[in-house]
Design a protein around this motif. Structure first.
Motif, PDB file in Angstrom:
ATOM      1  N   ALA A  17      79.146 -56.500 -30.870  1.00 32.33           N
ATOM      2  CA  ALA A  17      79.715 -56.345 -29.525  1.00 32.33           C
ATOM      3  C   ALA A  17      80.735 -55.205 -29.508  1.00 32.33           C
ATOM      4  O   ALA A  17      80.698 -54.335 -28.627  1.00 32.33           O
ATOM      5  N   GLU A  36      89.447 -53.590 -36.601  1.00 33.49           N
ATOM      6  CA  GLU A  36      88.553 -54.512 -37.309  1.00 33.49           C
ATOM      7  C   GLU A  36      89.279 -55.063 -38.524  1.00 33.49           C
ATOM      8  O   GLU A  36      89.776 -54.306 -39.356  1.00 33.49           O
ATOM      9  N   GLN A  49      66.244 -60.376 -34.628  1.00 31.83           N
ATOM     10  CA  GLN A  49      65.165 -59.864 -33.787  1.00 31.83           C
ATOM     11  C   GLN A  49      65.841 -59.180 -32.618  1.00 31.83           C
ATOM     12  O   GLN A  49      66.764 -59.734 -32.030  1.00 31.83           O
ATOM     13  N   ARG A 110      70.970 -57.244 -39.895  1.00 34.66           N
ATOM     14  CA  ARG A 110      72.193 -57.017 -39.118  1.00 34.66           C
ATOM     15  C   ARG A 110      72.993 -55.846 -39.681  1.00 34.66           C
ATOM     16  O   ARG A 110      73.558 -55.047 -38.945  1.00 34.66           O
ATOM     17  N   ASP A 311      79.947 -62.924 -28.885  1.00 38.03           N
ATOM     18  CA  ASP A 311      80.088 -64.328 -29.291  1.00 38.03           C
ATOM     19  C   ASP A 311      81.452 -64.911 -28.927  1.00 38.03           C
ATOM     20  O   ASP A 311      81.572 -66.119 -28.727  1.00 38.03           O
ATOM     21  N   ALA A 324      72.725 -61.464 -30.201  1.00 33.91           N
ATOM     22  CA  ALA A 324      73.139 -60.070 -30.364  1.00 33.91           C
ATOM     23  C   ALA A 324      72.740 -59.254 -29.134  1.00 33.91           C
ATOM     24  O   ALA A 324      73.490 -58.385 -28.676  1.00 33.91           O
TER      25      ALA A 324
HETATM   26  C1  FAD Z   1      71.208 -68.111 -37.610  1.00 31.09           C
HETATM   27  C2  FAD Z   1      71.423 -67.083 -36.574  1.00 31.09           C
HETATM   28  C3  FAD Z   1      70.353 -66.264 -36.217  1.00 31.09           C
HETATM   29  C4  FAD Z   1      70.530 -65.298 -35.238  1.00 31.09           C
HETATM   30  N1  FAD Z   1      69.450 -64.538 -34.875  1.00 31.09           N
HETATM   31  C5  FAD Z   1      69.585 -63.656 -33.850  1.00 31.09           C
HETATM   32  C6  FAD Z   1      68.466 -62.874 -33.422  1.00 31.09           C
HETATM   33  O1  FAD Z   1      67.364 -62.942 -33.976  1.00 31.09           O
HETATM   34  N2  FAD Z   1      68.642 -62.013 -32.366  1.00 31.09           N
HETATM   35  C7  FAD Z   1      69.837 -61.895 -31.735  1.00 31.09           C
HETATM   36  O2  FAD Z   1      69.937 -61.136 -30.759  1.00 31.09           O
HETATM   37  N3  FAD Z   1      70.937 -62.609 -32.159  1.00 31.09           N
HETATM   38  C8  FAD Z   1      70.844 -63.475 -33.181  1.00 31.09           C
HETATM   39  N4  FAD Z   1      71.923 -64.188 -33.593  1.00 31.09           N
HETATM   40  C9  FAD Z   1      73.217 -63.999 -32.918  1.00 31.09           C
HETATM   41  C10 FAD Z   1      73.995 -62.774 -33.373  1.00 31.09           C
HETATM   42  O3  FAD Z   1      74.071 -62.692 -34.781  1.00 31.09           O
HETATM   43  C11 FAD Z   1      75.408 -62.806 -32.773  1.00 31.09           C
HETATM   44  O4  FAD Z   1      75.307 -63.161 -31.407  1.00 31.09           O
HETATM   45  C12 FAD Z   1      76.097 -61.455 -32.858  1.00 31.09           C
HETATM   46  O5  FAD Z   1      76.234 -61.064 -34.218  1.00 31.09           O
HETATM   47  C13 FAD Z   1      77.495 -61.508 -32.209  1.00 31.09           C
HETATM   48  O6  FAD Z   1      78.145 -60.270 -32.309  1.00 31.09           O
HETATM   49  P1  FAD Z   1      79.713 -60.168 -32.058  1.00 31.09           P
HETATM   50  O7  FAD Z   1      80.057 -58.729 -32.209  1.00 31.09           O
HETATM   51  O8  FAD Z   1      80.082 -60.873 -30.811  1.00 31.09           O
HETATM   52  O9  FAD Z   1      80.381 -60.992 -33.243  1.00 31.09           O
HETATM   53  P2  FAD Z   1      80.399 -60.638 -34.795  1.00 31.09           P
HETATM   54  O10 FAD Z   1      79.174 -59.878 -35.179  1.00 31.09           O
HETATM   55  O11 FAD Z   1      80.700 -61.914 -35.474  1.00 31.09           O
HETATM   56  O12 FAD Z   1      81.633 -59.654 -34.963  1.00 31.09           O
HETATM   57  C14 FAD Z   1      82.985 -60.042 -34.805  1.00 31.09           C
HETATM   58  C15 FAD Z   1      83.847 -59.025 -35.560  1.00 31.09           C
HETATM   59  O13 FAD Z   1      85.222 -59.255 -35.245  1.00 31.09           O
HETATM   60  C16 FAD Z   1      85.992 -59.143 -36.436  1.00 31.09           C
HETATM   61  N5  FAD Z   1      87.235 -59.909 -36.233  1.00 31.09           N
HETATM   62  C17 FAD Z   1      87.368 -61.257 -36.138  1.00 31.09           C
HETATM   63  N6  FAD Z   1      88.662 -61.584 -35.931  1.00 31.09           N
HETATM   64  C18 FAD Z   1      89.357 -60.419 -35.863  1.00 31.09           C
HETATM   65  C19 FAD Z   1      90.722 -60.086 -35.661  1.00 31.09           C
HETATM   66  N7  FAD Z   1      91.654 -61.048 -35.478  1.00 31.09           N
HETATM   67  N8  FAD Z   1      91.097 -58.791 -35.659  1.00 31.09           N
HETATM   68  C20 FAD Z   1      90.174 -57.810 -35.849  1.00 31.09           C
HETATM   69  N9  FAD Z   1      88.861 -58.059 -36.064  1.00 31.09           N
HETATM   70  C21 FAD Z   1      88.452 -59.343 -36.053  1.00 31.09           C
HETATM   71  C22 FAD Z   1      85.064 -59.724 -37.505  1.00 31.09           C
HETATM   72  O14 FAD Z   1      85.458 -59.308 -38.807  1.00 31.09           O
HETATM   73  C23 FAD Z   1      83.721 -59.141 -37.069  1.00 31.09           C
HETATM   74  O15 FAD Z   1      83.480 -57.858 -37.632  1.00 31.09           O
HETATM   75  C24 FAD Z   1      71.799 -65.139 -34.594  1.00 31.09           C
HETATM   76  C25 FAD Z   1      72.878 -65.933 -34.983  1.00 31.09           C
HETATM   77  C26 FAD Z   1      72.696 -66.898 -35.965  1.00 31.09           C
HETATM   78  C27 FAD Z   1      73.867 -67.764 -36.372  1.00 31.09           C
END
Ligand code: FAD
Length: 413
Positions: A17, A36, A49, A110, A311, A324
């Motif tokens: 995100a 980060e 996917q 990922r 998320d 994602a």
């Molecule tokens: C089993 C499983 C299978 C999945 N399969 C799929 C799929 O096939 N297709 C799909 O579209 N999605 C899939 N997903 C979902 C997808 O992985 C997540 O929705 C996506 O990674 C979320 O991205 P994000 O950037 O919101 O969070 P994240 O990728 O978790 O990133 C959050 C970031 O914030 C950082 N952070 C946290 N706290 C702090 C702080 N206080 N200060 C600074 N940095 C911080 C962390 O270190 C991290 O780098 C799956 C999820 C799971 C659990």
């Protein structure tokens, strides 16, 4: 505030995100500062996917060029009877999907997506990324928002016009709302779904032959269904490896995405399944155990200077494989709604939130429907199988048009 800081947008978290949103906003002319907490963006996670609703947006951000050589465009998607190892449904993907939805359906690791995003971020002069920067708290004022950051053991404050909380499913920025009394604590913490995701990756040479030969297409996504569990398999790393995700019932054992699982417990959950499935479970030397969480109540615009994305806002179960993709859509939609010329983003943010929450709710409903269909047993499973048999393959593609045809940057939709 000096005018540069005044216009700057702060992002907490450089996951999918955070990085995508930074790219989309920089494309619109915003200057962006990402914090980060990890010291390096490492190989965390497993396969993903990415459906056309995400890849069309990544294409525009110049990310696909670096991602595609590491990714796979699968030929087909299968739903398999996990006990009989027989196809219940086959849907063509590959060129057919790219033509129908004007963007490819791909599978990747990922870490490969994150690396491609990072490369694009490094090319963009309007984005600054600090690693080892833990955002501890934020403070919203009338004319700016300030974050307190532990940057390599030095506490420093940074200001900007907006803070985007992209800090994932265990978002500290979201939990802080409860501390600040903005809502009840439980509404702001991700809730355990009673499901466990077991994940592993195998070099294609180690994937059991009986598993691969159950599928007619060499490169395909397959979901093996059975009562109370399912197994998803797809190729990644340009076809050199396979990603497996087994979803079972289970207990919450903590907030990490990288716990080592007890394979014997996993294998017990699949007792009575086909040899093709159990051979895969046994072939992997290690399964990673991920308790799955979802946000009880998706929230995005907390106030006119603080927005949650990805998320942190709306973690969902992976039954529609869209978590994602929703983060990527958030990024494109937010950037399309905001303009660097606006001095007050309130109405743009309200329109953004309206559009996103409606879309996210619809996608989450599809995930719930998939969960019921995938984990069905007894008469429900028989009814599901009959339905799959009676439907024409074209109707499965048609059924996904609303999901994959969607363009999140089209703010009129
Ligand atoms: C089993 C499983 C299978 C999945 N399969 C799929 C799929 O096939 N297709 C799909 O579209 N999605 C899939 N997903 C979902 C997808 O992985 C997540 O929705 C996506 O990674 C979320 O991205 P994000 O950037 O919101 O969070 P994240 O990728 O978790 O990133 C959050 C970031 O914030 C950082 N952070 C946290 N706290 C702090 C702080 N206080 N200060 C600074 N940095 C911080 C962390 O270190 C991290 O780098 C799956 C999820 C799971 C659990």
């Amino acid at each position: 505030m000096n005018s540069q800081i005044d216009k700057r947008i702060l992002i907490a978290g450089a996951g999918l995100a955070g990085l995508t949103t930074a790219l989309a906003l920089a494309d619109r002319g915003f200057s962006v500062l990402i914090m980060e907490k990890a010291l390096a963006l490492s190989e965390v996670g497993a396969g993903l996917q990415l459906a056309p609703n995400a890849t069309r947006l990544l294409e525009r951000l110049g990310v696909m060029e670096d991602l595609l050589p590491q990714a796979v465009s699968p030929d087909a998607l299968y739903l398999m009877d996990g006990v009989k190892a027989q196809p219940l449904m086959r849907m063509e993907l590959g060129a057919r999907a790219a033509q129908r939805w004007q963007a490819p359906y791909i599978t990747c690791h990922r870490a490969d997506l994150q690396a491609a995003l990072l490369k694009a971020v490094r090319r963009q002069p309007l984005i600054t990324l600090h690693l080892g920067a833990n955002v501890l708290s934020h403070h919203v004022m009338a004319d700016k928002v300030t974050i307190r950051v532990d940057l390599n053991d030095q506490i420093t404050d940074y200001s900007g016009q907006l803070l985007l909380g992209c800090d994932g499913v265990w978002s500290a920025q979201r939990s802080n709302l409860a501390v600040a009394g903005q809502s009840a604590p439980d509404q702001n913490r991700a809730r355990f779904t009673n499901h466990i995701a077991w994940r592993t990756t195998l070099p294609v040479t180690q994937v059991p032959q009986n598993f691969l030969s159950s599928l007619k297409d060499n490169l395909s996504v397959s979901a093996w269904l059975g009562h109370g569990a399912h197994l998803i398999a797809y190729p990644i790393k340009n076809g050199e490896a396979y990603n497996f995700v087994a979803i079972t019932d289970g207990e919450d054992i903590g907030t990490s995405w990288d716990l080592k699982g007890d394979s014997a417990a996993l294998i017990r959950s699949f007792t009575g399944w086909s040899q093709a499935v159990t051979d895969v479970l046994k072939a992997a030397p290690q399964w990673t155990f991920w308790p799955m969480f979802q946000m009880p109540e998706p929230k995005m615009v907390i106030d006119k200077r603080f927005v949650l994305l990805g998320d942190a806002s709306h973690a969902m179960t992976p039954f529609a494989a869209q978590g994602a993709a929703m983060a990527v859509e958030d990024a494109a939609s937010l950037a399309a709604h905001l303009s660097p010329e606006q001095t007050d983003h309130s109405s743009a943010l309200a329109a953004f939130e309206r559009q996103r929450l409606a879309r996210i709710a619809k996608v989450a409903r599809r995930g719930q429907l998939n969960r019921i269909a995938y984990h069905a047993g007894g008469p429900l499973a028989l009814g599901r199988n009959l339905l799959f048999k009676l439907r024409k393959p074209e109707s499965f593609l048609h059924d996904l048009d609303w999901l994959y045809q969607y363009d999140a940057a089209d703010i009129k939709s």
